[in-house]
Motif scaffolding. Structure first.
Motif, mmCIF file in Angstrom:
data_model
loop_
_atom_site.group_PDB
_atom_site.id
_atom_site.type_symbol
_atom_site.label_atom_id
_atom_site.label_comp_id
_atom_site.label_asym_id
_atom_site.label_seq_id
_atom_site.Cartn_x
_atom_site.Cartn_y
_atom_site.Cartn_z
ATOM 1 N N LEU A 165 0.808 -1.219 0.000
ATOM 2 C CA LEU A 165 0.000 0.000 0.000
ATOM 3 C C LEU A 165 0.842 1.270 0.000
ATOM 4 C CD1 LEU A 165 -2.882 -0.874 2.481
ATOM 5 C CD2 LEU A 165 -2.768 -1.228 0.028
ATOM 6 N N VAL A 166 2.086 1.156 0.489
ATOM 7 C CA VAL A 166 2.941 2.340 0.514
ATOM 8 C C VAL A 166 3.165 2.841 -0.908
ATOM 9 C CG1 VAL A 166 5.242 3.197 1.108
ATOM 10 C CG2 VAL A 166 4.061 1.650 2.654
ATOM 11 N N LYS A 167 3.223 1.900 -1.843
ATOM 12 C CA LYS A 167 3.492 2.283 -3.232
ATOM 13 C C LYS A 167 2.217 2.538 -4.035
ATOM 14 C CE LYS A 167 8.102 0.470 -3.666
ATOM 15 N NZ LYS A 167 8.315 -0.457 -2.539
ATOM 16 N N ALA A 168 1.044 2.259 -3.438
ATOM 17 C CA ALA A 168 -0.209 2.420 -4.180
ATOM 18 C C ALA A 168 -0.523 3.902 -4.397
ATOM 19 C CB ALA A 168 -1.356 1.767 -3.414
ATOM 20 N N ASP A 169 -1.076 4.252 -5.559
ATOM 21 C CA ASP A 169 -1.422 5.653 -5.797
ATOM 22 C C ASP A 169 -2.842 5.942 -5.294
ATOM 23 O OD1 ASP A 169 -3.251 4.799 -7.702
ATOM 24 O OD2 ASP A 169 -1.836 5.033 -9.364
ATOM 25 N N GLU A 170 -3.222 7.197 -5.410
ATOM 26 C CA GLU A 170 -4.496 7.648 -4.854
ATOM 27 C C GLU A 170 -5.680 6.861 -5.449
ATOM 28 O OE1 GLU A 170 -4.494 9.278 -2.097
ATOM 29 O OE2 GLU A 170 -6.639 9.588 -2.253
ATOM 30 N N GLY A 171 -5.624 6.606 -6.756
ATOM 31 C CA GLY A 171 -6.706 5.879 -7.412
ATOM 32 C C GLY A 171 -6.860 4.468 -6.865
ATOM 33 N N GLU A 172 -5.739 3.779 -6.662
ATOM 34 C CA GLU A 172 -5.799 2.429 -6.099
ATOM 35 C C GLU A 172 -6.310 2.467 -4.662
ATOM 36 O OE1 GLU A 172 -2.229 -0.186 -7.621
ATOM 37 O OE2 GLU A 172 -1.567 1.905 -7.498
ATOM 38 N N MET A 173 -5.857 3.483 -3.914
ATOM 39 C CA MET A 173 -6.296 3.599 -2.518
ATOM 40 C C MET A 173 -7.809 3.821 -2.441
ATOM 41 S SD MET A 173 -3.854 2.890 -0.587
ATOM 42 C CE MET A 173 -4.769 3.082 0.936
ATOM 43 N N GLU A 174 -8.347 4.621 -3.389
ATOM 44 C CA GLU A 174 -9.786 4.868 -3.390
ATOM 45 C C GLU A 174 -10.572 3.568 -3.534
ATOM 46 O OE1 GLU A 174 -10.887 7.820 -6.307
ATOM 47 O OE2 GLU A 174 -9.688 9.335 -5.258
ATOM 48 N N LYS A 175 -10.000 2.628 -4.302
ATOM 49 C CA LYS A 175 -10.683 1.349 -4.491
ATOM 50 C C LYS A 175 -10.590 0.473 -3.245
ATOM 51 C CE LYS A 175 -10.268 1.080 -9.457
ATOM 52 N NZ LYS A 175 -8.967 1.280 -10.112
ATOM 53 N N ILE A 176 -9.535 0.679 -2.465
ATOM 54 C CA ILE A 176 -9.349 -0.145 -1.263
ATOM 55 C C ILE A 176 -10.130 0.410 -0.076
ATOM 56 C CG2 ILE A 176 -7.615 -0.857 0.436
ATOM 57 C CD1 ILE A 176 -5.646 -1.018 -1.965
ATOM 58 N N ARG A 177 -10.076 1.753 0.059
ATOM 59 C CA ARG A 177 -10.749 2.372 1.198
ATOM 60 C C ARG A 177 -12.262 2.154 1.144
ATOM 61 N NH1 ARG A 177 -8.211 7.721 -0.212
ATOM 62 N NH2 ARG A 177 -6.114 7.617 0.632
ATOM 63 N N GLY A 178 -12.814 1.749 2.263
ATOM 64 C CA GLY A 178 -14.266 1.565 2.332
ATOM 65 C C GLY A 178 -14.710 0.270 1.699
ATOM 66 N N ASN A 179 -13.837 -0.344 0.918
ATOM 67 C CA ASN A 179 -14.192 -1.576 0.219
ATOM 68 C C ASN A 179 -13.474 -2.774 0.846
ATOM 69 O OD1 ASN A 179 -15.281 -3.237 -1.690
ATOM 70 N ND2 ASN A 179 -13.780 -2.735 -3.270
ATOM 71 N N ASP A 180 -12.125 -2.747 0.812
ATOM 72 C CA ASP A 180 -11.345 -3.822 1.422
ATOM 73 C C ASP A 180 -10.996 -3.502 2.877
ATOM 74 O OD1 ASP A 180 -11.291 -5.363 -0.868
ATOM 75 O OD2 ASP A 180 -9.619 -4.231 -1.689
ATOM 76 N N ILE A 181 -10.670 -2.229 3.103
ATOM 77 C CA ILE A 181 -10.355 -1.806 4.469
ATOM 78 C C ILE A 181 -11.294 -0.651 4.806
ATOM 79 C CG2 ILE A 181 -8.574 -0.988 6.048
ATOM 80 C CD1 ILE A 181 -6.480 -1.744 4.010
ATOM 81 N N SER A 182 -12.002 -0.754 5.899
ATOM 82 C CA SER A 182 -12.777 0.422 6.289
ATOM 83 C C SER A 182 -12.493 0.751 7.733
ATOM 84 C CB SER A 182 -14.260 0.228 6.028
ATOM 85 O OG SER A 182 -14.689 -0.958 6.609
ATOM 86 N N MET A 183 -12.944 1.920 8.112
ATOM 87 C CA MET A 183 -12.502 2.454 9.394
ATOM 88 C C MET A 183 -13.658 3.085 10.160
ATOM 89 S SD MET A 183 -8.964 4.465 9.736
ATOM 90 C CE MET A 183 -8.274 4.879 11.317
ATOM 91 N N ILE A 184 -13.641 2.899 11.464
ATOM 92 C CA ILE A 184 -14.597 3.572 12.350
ATOM 93 C C ILE A 184 -13.795 4.505 13.240
ATOM 94 C CG2 ILE A 184 -16.406 3.277 14.060
ATOM 95 C CD1 ILE A 184 -16.460 0.333 13.334
ATOM 96 N N PHE A 185 -14.315 5.696 13.441
ATOM 97 C CA PHE A 185 -13.527 6.681 14.184
ATOM 98 C C PHE A 185 -14.050 6.880 15.594
ATOM 99 C CE2 PHE A 185 -13.148 7.614 9.689
ATOM 100 C CZ PHE A 185 -11.780 7.565 9.562
#
Lengths: 336, 305
Positions: free
Chosen positions: A76-96
């Motif tokens: 993930l360190v090397k992933a760009d913003e577009g790839e991160m958008e696909k991961i966030r909320g989909n593969d990894i999500s977060m509760i604050f």
């Protein structure tokens, strides 16, 4: 078991006008599929920043300067913003932490929950609404169809956190990161939310990373615990071992500050004296040395390595060196 | 909600009454009258004129009479312009102000909000600096200086735009810029600071954590919250700009209400001064009411009660 997440020597810094704040200074850990991992530490220990680094949600002046974060083999360190958008909320999500401020005040609950579903699951609005309603009933919100037409201010704190959980789980994430999900809630609601998370974990089979500074909370939910201090991982162990056979004085300090309702004698809680280290100029040796009862010469000069204690159990404290004086945990099996 | 509106309308009437009363007595306290010119009128002529417009009556009686006519919507005859009523003066000059004003409002809103967004999203970079320099200039440079420079550059040097007149769309450009410059700068600053505040909120982090694109986060989640303070500013802005600015209308030769108003004051045209003031105030009160109602639609947390 296959590893879902593997973090290697992660270093994250914030570049401020007074200099580089080294918030995370080389943290390595892993998470198995379906596992629940607890991360414990006081404010400023770097636990939230580690998670923000995984999600790449750092503010503009924050940067991952070293290390790898492998999620299902992808760095993930090397992933760009577009790839991160696909991961966030989909593969990894977060509760604050604070459900009172984590929902957008001017958008209806329904709109907010359906957003990730429409984006990640390729559903149309009607299907997404159906799924959102299902998720809301799953987290125990009565008459979800009506509630979806309401705004966040019409929900109580506990209800909003349930909404956050429903939203986070709406795309069946493989990993759910919960950043102090119960800290801002009162105690009875806290217990309900924890119960709900445990229940959902069994139902949905999501891996969980639970960040907290409350050992009671992790003991209840997690099978393994990481203890963080001063931007470093100081001890990692299975929950049982951490409670009854911990090998780091900081962990002992944390255990000592948990109230014990079983004891008949009214004893005072033991605070850990002193201040956490200044991460602008982190100490050379062990970050806990200035506050530790057992400090030795070497603690001030050399950072302790992770000593292998047992299966899944490591501790970064010189007391575990073979030449160190024998000091054992004041907390033993059967104490609590 | 309807209860609230009725209450507000009632309060508006009280506000208007206070404005009318204060203006009426202040105006009569000014030295000189409508018939004092450079050339002194014969006493008999002046007396006849004063009788004609009811100025010979005791002041309280004049005040009562004015209020009575006002309730009927009659702003009275102009004292200076023979045969014209104040209603006609407003009807004739307001559309010009309103046309220029609408263009100015649209211009300041679109450009101002855009500049604010650009500045906020590039905080500390050159785009931010550029927008804020323009915004500072817009707030500090008076409109007559701006107008003069606009005419100098676009009419005299480049010969692109007509310097004066009110014939076609080309005539609207410079007055609209001069008129909207201040509001534009104000809106740009307001949008910037408000958006910077909003993008640090927890719910924006939630939106990013959901995997939404930056565009969706900014335009759907952040901007709607950031625009709430701008809506507040809209009431006085619309009223102020639509009713015109004396200086800008004078420079560009626009036959608008602002120019009319100042002329009326120097003329001591009592009826016209009162009429335009009442019109201004009513307009401002209505704009504020509309904004407050609009508020409840933009921010669901606000309940009009």
């Amino acid at each position: 078991m296959e590893k879902l997440l593997q973090v290697n020597d992660l270093k994250t810094s914030f570049f401020t006008h007074v200099g580089e704040v080294k918030a995370v200074r080389g943290v390595s850990f892993y998470l198995d599929k379906g596992e629940a991992l607890g991360i414990v530490g006081e404010s400023g220990s770097g636990k939230s920043i580690t998670m923000m680094s995984i999600m790449k949600l750092l503010s503009d002046n924050g940067k991952i300067i070293n290390g790898d974060i492998y999620f299902e083999g992808k760095n993930l360190v090397k992933a760009d913003e577009g790839e991160m958008e696909k991961i966030r909320g989909n593969d990894i999500s977060m509760i604050f932490q604070d459900p009172m401020t984590s929902l957008n005040p001017v958008l209806k609950i329904g709109d907010q929950i359906t957003e990730p579903i429409i984006k990640h699951k390729n559903m149309n609005k009607a299907e997404a609404y159906k799924r959102a309603a299902h998720m809301l009933s799953l987290v125990g919100i009565p008459s979800p169809e009506d509630r979806m037409k309401q705004y966040p201010h019409e929900f109580s704190g506990g209800m909003r956190q349930r909404v956050m959980i429903a939203m986070a789980l709406s795309c069946d994430p493989k990993l759910l990161i919960a950043d102090e999900p119960t800290t801002a809630l009162d105690v009875t609601i806290q217990a309900q939310i924890l119960e709900l998370m445990k229940e959902l974990r069994e139902k949905i089979n999501t891996s969980i990373i639970l960040i907290t500074h409350d050992l009671g909370v992790v003991a209840d939910v997690c099978s393994r615990i990481n203890v963080m201090y001063g931007g470093l991982l100081v001890e990692t162990a299975n929950t049982d071992d951490l409670f009854y056979d911990s090998r780091h004085p900081y962990t002992w300090g944390l255990l000592g500050s948990v109230p014990n309702p079983n004891t008949l004698i009214r004893e005072r809680l033991k605070p850990i004296e002193g201040q956490p280290p200044d991460l602008l100029n982190p100490p050379k040796g062990c970050p806990f040395a200035p506050r530790c009862e057992y400090t030795m010469k070497i603690c001030m000069t050399d950072r302790p390595p992770m000593f292998e204690i047992g299966e899944n159990h490591k501790a970064a404290c010189w007391l575990n060196h073979k030449d160190a004086p024998k000091v054992s945990s004041p907390f033993k099996r059967g104490d609590k | 909600m309807s209860n609230y509106i009725v209450k507000r309308i009632f309060a508006s009437f009280i506000t208007l009454w206070i404005v009318v009363t204060a203006t009426f007595f202040l105006m009569h306290a000014m030295p000189g009258g409508p018939f004092d010119g450079e050339k002194k009128l014969p006493d008999q002529v002046k007396a006849n004129l004063e009788t004609k417009f009811g100025l010979d009556k005791p002041i309280m009686q004049q005040y009562g009479l004015y209020l009575k006519n006002l309730l009927k919507g009659d702003l009275g005859p102009s004292i200076k312009y023979e045969g014209r009523t104040v209603n006609e003066i407003i009807k004739y000059s307001f559309p010009a102000s309103a046309k220029i004003g609408s263009v100015a409002i649209l211009f300041s809103l679109v450009v101002g909000i855009y500049m604010g967004i650009v500045a906020a999203l590039h905080q500390g970079k050159w785009q931010d600096d550029l927008c804020m320099i323009i915004a500072t200039l817009g707030v500090t440079v008076p409109s007559f200086v701006l107008s003069t420079f606009l005419i100098l550059i676009f009419s005299v040097k480049l010969k692109l735009l007509p310097p004066v007149g009110f014939d076609g769309p080309l005539n609207y450009i410079m007055p609209a810029i001069a008129l909207g410059g201040y509001s534009l700068s104000f809106i740009a600053r307001l949008t910037r600071s408000s958006l910077l505040d909003v993008i640090r909120q927890d719910y924006i982090r939630t939106a990013v954590a959901k995997g939404l694109s930056k565009k969706t986060v900014i335009f759907k989640h952040a901007l709607r919250n950031a625009l709430i303070p701008i809506v507040t500013y809209m009431g006085p802005l619309i009223a102020g700009i639509l009713t015109g600015s004396f200086v800008v209308e004078k420079i560009f030769g626009i036959p608008g209400l602002g120019r009319e108003f100042v002329q009326n004051i120097t003329n001591r045209d009592y009826m016209a001064i009162m009429g335009v003031t009442v019109f201004y105030s009513a307009f401002l009160v209505i704009c504020n009411l509309v904004v407050d109602i609009l508020y409840a639609f933009i921010d669901p947390r606000i309940k009009l009660e």
